[in-house]
Motif scaffolding. Sequence first.
Motif, PDB file in Angstrom:
ATOM      1  N   THR A   3      37.047  -8.879 -40.946  1.00 10.60           N
ATOM      2  CA  THR A   3      36.638 -10.135 -41.575  1.00 10.60           C
ATOM      3  C   THR A   3      37.855 -10.922 -42.033  1.00 10.60           C
ATOM      4  OG1 THR A   3      34.581  -9.135 -42.328  1.00 10.60           O
ATOM      5  CG2 THR A   3      35.306 -11.113 -43.487  1.00 10.60           C
ATOM      6  N   SER A  19      36.910 -15.443 -54.863  1.00 11.51           N
ATOM      7  CA  SER A  19      36.960 -14.633 -53.636  1.00 11.51           C
ATOM      8  C   SER A  19      37.985 -13.505 -53.730  1.00 11.51           C
ATOM      9  CB  SER A  19      37.268 -15.523 -52.421  1.00 11.51           C
ATOM     10  OG  SER A  19      38.586 -16.031 -52.474  1.00 11.51           O
ATOM     11  N   GLN A  22      37.464  -8.758 -53.035  1.00 11.46           N
ATOM     12  CA  GLN A  22      36.242  -8.499 -52.278  1.00 11.46           C
ATOM     13  C   GLN A  22      36.422  -7.458 -51.167  1.00 11.46           C
ATOM     14  OE1 GLN A  22      33.288  -9.881 -53.210  1.00 11.46           O
ATOM     15  NE2 GLN A  22      34.439 -10.728 -54.909  1.00 11.46           N
ATOM     16  N   GLN A  23      37.614  -6.877 -51.044  1.00  6.77           N
ATOM     17  CA  GLN A  23      37.926  -5.968 -49.954  1.00  6.77           C
ATOM     18  C   GLN A  23      36.923  -4.816 -49.847  1.00  6.77           C
ATOM     19  OE1 GLN A  23      39.855  -7.447 -52.213  1.00  6.77           O
ATOM     20  NE2 GLN A  23      41.917  -6.665 -52.070  1.00  6.77           N
ATOM     21  N   SER A  24      36.469  -4.305 -50.963  1.00  3.84           N
ATOM     22  CA  SER A  24      35.580  -3.144 -50.952  1.00  3.84           C
ATOM     23  C   SER A  24      34.213  -3.453 -50.322  1.00  3.84           C
ATOM     24  CB  SER A  24      35.382  -2.604 -52.362  1.00  3.84           C
ATOM     25  OG  SER A  24      34.734  -3.562 -53.175  1.00  3.84           O
ATOM     26  N   CYS A  25      33.897  -4.722 -50.143  1.00  2.00           N
ATOM     27  CA  CYS A  25      32.617  -5.113 -49.526  1.00  2.00           C
ATOM     28  C   CYS A  25      32.669  -5.086 -48.004  1.00  2.00           C
ATOM     29  CB  CYS A  25      32.224  -6.508 -49.995  1.00  2.00           C
ATOM     30  SG  CYS A  25      31.965  -6.630 -51.771  1.00  2.00           S
ATOM     31  N   PHE A  26      33.847  -4.860 -47.439  1.00  2.00           N
ATOM     32  CA  PHE A  26      34.039  -4.926 -45.995  1.00  2.00           C
ATOM     33  C   PHE A  26      34.659  -3.630 -45.490  1.00  2.00           C
ATOM     34  CE2 PHE A  26      34.115  -9.116 -47.797  1.00  2.00           C
ATOM     35  CZ  PHE A  26      33.298  -9.854 -46.961  1.00  2.00           C
ATOM     36  N   THR A  27      33.934  -2.917 -44.652  1.00  2.00           N
ATOM     37  CA  THR A  27      34.419  -1.624 -44.180  1.00  2.00           C
ATOM     38  C   THR A  27      35.260  -1.714 -42.914  1.00  2.00           C
ATOM     39  OG1 THR A  27      32.373  -1.263 -42.948  1.00  2.00           O
ATOM     40  CG2 THR A  27      32.469  -0.405 -45.212  1.00  2.00           C
ATOM     41  N   TYR A  30      39.596  -6.400 -43.895  1.00  3.47           N
ATOM     42  CA  TYR A  30      39.398  -7.661 -44.609  1.00  3.47           C
ATOM     43  C   TYR A  30      40.754  -8.306 -44.853  1.00  3.47           C
ATOM     44  CZ  TYR A  30      38.078 -10.812 -48.463  1.00  3.47           C
ATOM     45  OH  TYR A  30      37.877 -11.901 -49.274  1.00  3.47           O
ATOM     46  N   ARG A  32      42.286 -11.976 -46.541  1.00  2.00           N
ATOM     47  CA  ARG A  32      41.982 -13.205 -47.294  1.00  2.00           C
ATOM     48  C   ARG A  32      43.194 -14.104 -47.272  1.00  2.00           C
ATOM     49  NH1 ARG A  32      42.915 -14.259 -52.965  1.00  2.00           N
ATOM     50  NH2 ARG A  32      41.588 -15.928 -53.700  1.00  2.00           N
TER      51      ARG A  32
END
Length: 64
Positions: A3, A19, A22-27, A30, A32
């Motif tokens: 992502t 924003s 938020q890394q932990s929401c994407f396996t 990620y 940014r």
Amino acid sequence: MPTLMIQGGADLCDEPASSEGQQSCFTGGYRRIVLDDAGHFPPREAPPREAPDAVADAVIAHLR
């Protein structure tokens, strides 16, 4: 799925701080990117507050 999150640093609608972390929401990976001088719509070509070239470069690099 890897992502890429692109946000304008001068976004007054969604503050860049919202924003962060938020890394932990994407396996699947990620990344940014905050474009300091861009506003709420970084890919639009509407100077002076947007950055379509920087967005295109980031997306191309992400897809490679």
